[in-house]
Design an enzyme around this catalytic site. Structure first.
Site, PDB file in Angstrom:
ATOM      1  N   ASP A 342       0.827  -1.212   0.000  1.00  0.00           N
ATOM      2  CA  ASP A 342       0.000   0.000   0.000  1.00  0.00           C
ATOM      3  C   ASP A 342       0.859   1.259   0.000  1.00  0.00           C
ATOM      4  O   ASP A 342       0.418   2.315   0.447  1.00  0.00           O
ATOM      5  CB  ASP A 342      -0.891   0.032   1.243  1.00  0.00           C
ATOM      6  CG  ASP A 342      -1.696  -1.241   1.392  1.00  0.00           C
ATOM      7  OD1 ASP A 342      -2.379  -1.595   0.436  1.00  0.00           O
ATOM      8  OD2 ASP A 342      -1.637  -1.860   2.467  1.00  0.00           O
ATOM      9  N   SER A 367       2.251   6.712   1.114  1.00  0.00           N
ATOM     10  CA  SER A 367       1.484   5.798   1.938  1.00  0.00           C
ATOM     11  C   SER A 367       0.038   5.927   1.499  1.00  0.00           C
ATOM     12  O   SER A 367      -0.572   6.968   1.676  1.00  0.00           O
ATOM     13  CB  SER A 367       1.640   6.178   3.408  1.00  0.00           C
ATOM     14  OG  SER A 367       0.716   5.468   4.184  1.00  0.00           O
ATOM     15  N   ARG A 368      -0.477   4.863   0.869  1.00  0.00           N
ATOM     16  CA  ARG A 368      -1.768   5.020   0.209  1.00  0.00           C
ATOM     17  C   ARG A 368      -2.965   4.906   1.142  1.00  0.00           C
ATOM     18  O   ARG A 368      -4.051   5.301   0.773  1.00  0.00           O
ATOM     19  CB  ARG A 368      -1.903   4.001  -0.928  1.00  0.00           C
ATOM     20  CG  ARG A 368      -0.971   4.328  -2.059  1.00  0.00           C
ATOM     21  CD  ARG A 368      -1.213   3.492  -3.282  1.00  0.00           C
ATOM     22  NE  ARG A 368      -0.017   3.545  -4.098  1.00  0.00           N
ATOM     23  CZ  ARG A 368       0.926   2.631  -4.085  1.00  0.00           C
ATOM     24  NH1 ARG A 368       0.800   1.567  -3.340  1.00  0.00           N
ATOM     25  NH2 ARG A 368       2.006   2.788  -4.825  1.00  0.00           N
ATOM     26  N   VAL A 369      -2.796   4.336   2.324  1.00  0.00           N
ATOM     27  CA  VAL A 369      -3.963   4.247   3.204  1.00  0.00           C
ATOM     28  C   VAL A 369      -3.771   4.930   4.549  1.00  0.00           C
ATOM     29  O   VAL A 369      -4.730   5.327   5.190  1.00  0.00           O
ATOM     30  CB  VAL A 369      -4.383   2.773   3.444  1.00  0.00           C
ATOM     31  CG1 VAL A 369      -4.875   2.139   2.181  1.00  0.00           C
ATOM     32  CG2 VAL A 369      -3.257   1.985   4.050  1.00  0.00           C
TER      33      VAL A 369
END
Ligand SMILES: Nc1ncnc2c1ncn2[C@@H]1O[C@H](COP(=O)(O)OP(=O)(O)O)[C@@H](O)[C@H]1O
Ligand SMILES: [Mg+2]
Length: 512
Positions: A342, A367-369
């Site tokens: 992610d 940081s995608r989430v």
């Protein structure tokens, strides 16, 4: 004559009685035989019904894992000393997959991929076990990532925040501080309830010892498990290490706990798998890796999850590490891992040599989430930081050529340099949420812009004691705290301004 007949009759009766008493349930054992052995793999014939990942026992006590099922011959990976394993030996199928011990007894221990102690301590008492491979939680078992996993590394928690249940890749060349970031994150969990599992794959014994030593010294080792497959362990053991570590971590997640799993590193894991696959004569693909190399890592990392409340609400955060060659992110394994995770934290060797440590390239990290889970008190303070920092880096390139700049540009650059100085952080000194909030407030209020650059480090070092004396409530902030109220913010600002002044005014010799 009669006596003889009588004797025979009695003997027959006794025999029948004995036979009746004997437990003669059918016992089925499946045996095969090794037809070829070498370099940590064996080919076995005579076990055509073996299951994938079945545990096999070779005559003499060495275990093996069935990994390649052919019609007549199956390919197996040895999980122990290969020297004594020769062609002709009998192999017994166990009808069970490989299992590892799981549970509280592992906490504080150093074990190998089969759960055997490596720390000289007692063997783990027979308790619950779990298979090393398990299906990942399904979509309905999962919840959204909503709580931060504080790393204590300011640049990460501010600009690339991680959430519990996330998978974040730490990637960079050798010696750029990848392990250091993972270790600092583990150490920072001394202030949380998170259980940490560190898996060392294919590393030198001395590197592993350094990690364990650091955690014992600065962290909460009683809440950590070290699963070690050193470079000189059997390739099969190295290959199994991340799966075993994941099962040990998963057990706590399913019990509702938050767990951090560090996999150091998956590039070496891929290399071991390639070696085993080539020895098993599987067809090589790109960069000579076997065709299922993507799958072996994706099925591992898919097991990281944030579980739904009705599944106990536990989480497993995975921090896989990947090593690049000369910063090449487009090599096969790095691209695979980037696409599975992610987000990634990219470590840049140039920054490292310029002494910007941790050498995180903020522009190439993402940081995608985790952004949705960032600590509420930090989030508003960090909001504009990434952009300001990016603008500064762009402008700085120009000024390297000695260009004269106007006043506004000069200010952006001076401010950017302060951000960079605050982001510089020594090892083993993770920052609490309170300290992070204070540093970010000092930056956003531009309190450090008048502090000489070389003393910004001193500001950070004195911050904790200063706040403890002036505003202890600021140090009590944690990832569940609300954003700063106007009142606290004003008080904190005053305390920080006073510290900035004290640091700026102190004699140069004492500067950091
Ligand atoms: N923030 C830091 N400050 C100072 N030294 C650091 C920092 N991070 C890493 N180092 C040092 O850099 C070296 C390489 O770090 P390491 O984590 O082992 O790199 P990698 O895992 O990428 O090979 C180590 O000697 C370590 O002590
Ligand atoms: Mg390392």
């Amino acid at each position: 004559m009669n006596r003889l007949a009588e004797d025979v009759r009695q003997w027959a009766a006794r025999s029948r009685e004995r036979v009746d008493r004997a437990a003669l349930e059918p016992q089925l054992a499946r045996f095969g035989r090794i037809v070829q052995a070498g370099d940590g793999v064996v080919l076995v014939e005579g076990l055509p019904d073996a299951r994938l990942d079945e545990l096999l026992e070779i005559e003499g006590g060495v275990a093996a894992q069935a990994v390649d099922l052919g019609e007549a011959v199956i390919g197996c990976v040895l999980l122990g000393e290969a020297a004594a394993v020769t062609a002709g030996r009998r192999v017994r199928g166990s009808r069970d997959v490989i299992r590892v011990p799981v549970g509280e007894a592992l906490l504080g221990r150093v074990v190998d991929a089969l759960g055997r102690p490596l720390d000289g301590g007692q063997p783990l008492a027979a308790q619950s076990t779990a298979p090393v491979e398990r299906p990942a939680p399904t979509i309905v078992d999962r919840a959204l990532v909503d709580r931060p996993l504080a790393t204590g590394v300011l640049v990460i928690d501010a600009a690339i925040p991680l959430g519990r249940g996330q998978r974040e890749l730490i990637i960079g060349d050798r010696g750029t501080g990848k392990t250091a970031i993972a270790v600092d994150t583990i150490i920072n969990q001394r202030a949380s309830e998170v259980i940490c599992v560190y898996a060392a794959i294919g590393q030198k014994a001395s590197s592993v010892a350094r990690v364990i030593e650091a955690v014992r010294r600065y962290g909460a080792p009683e809440r950590c498990i070290f699963v070690v497959g050193e470079a000189d362990a059997a390739p099969g053991i190295q290959w199994l290490t991340p799966y075993a570590a994941c099962s040990m971590a998963e057990h706590f997640m399913q019990a509702g706990r938050d767990v951090l799993l560090v996999l150091d590193d998956l590039t070496k894991h891929a290399a071991v798998y390639r070696e085993l696959s080539l020895l098993l004569r599987r067809p090589p693909g790109r960069e000579a890796y076997p065709g299922d190399i993507f799958y072996i890592h994706s099925r591992l990392l898919e097991r990281a999850a944030k579980l739904a409340p009705d599944r106990g609400g536990g989480s497993l955060t995975a921090l896989p590490i990947a090593e690049t060659q000369a910063g090449n992110l487009s090599a096969y394994i790095p691209t695979n891992l980037i696409s599975i995770t992610d987000g990634q934290i990219y470590l840049d060797p140039t920054l490292f040599y310029e002494n910007q440590k941790p050498a995180i390239d903020v522009g190439r990290s993402v940081s995608r989430v985790g952004g949705k889970a960032q600590a509420a008190v930090v989030k508003p303070l960090a909001e504009s930081l990434r952009l300001e920092y990016a603008q500064f880096l762009e402008l700085e390139v120009f000024t390297r050529f000695g260009t004269l700049v106007d006043e506004r540009t000069r200010r952006v650059i001076e401010h950017g340099r302060r951000i960079r100085a605050v982001f510089t952080q020594p090892q083993y000194q993770p920052l609490s949420v309170g300290e992070q909030a204070a540093l970010l407030l000092a930056l956003s209020e531009r309190l450090l812009d008048e502090v000489p650059l070389e003393r910004v480090g001193s500001f950070r070092e004195r911050l904790r004691d200063w706040l403890a004396a002036q505003l202890p409530e600021a140090l009590a902030l944690d990832d569940r705290s609300q954003p700063l109220s106007d009142e606290v913010r004003t008080k904190l600002r005053q305390a920080l301004a006073a510290l900035a002044q004290a640091v700026a005014g102190q004699p140069a010799a004492a500067g950091g």
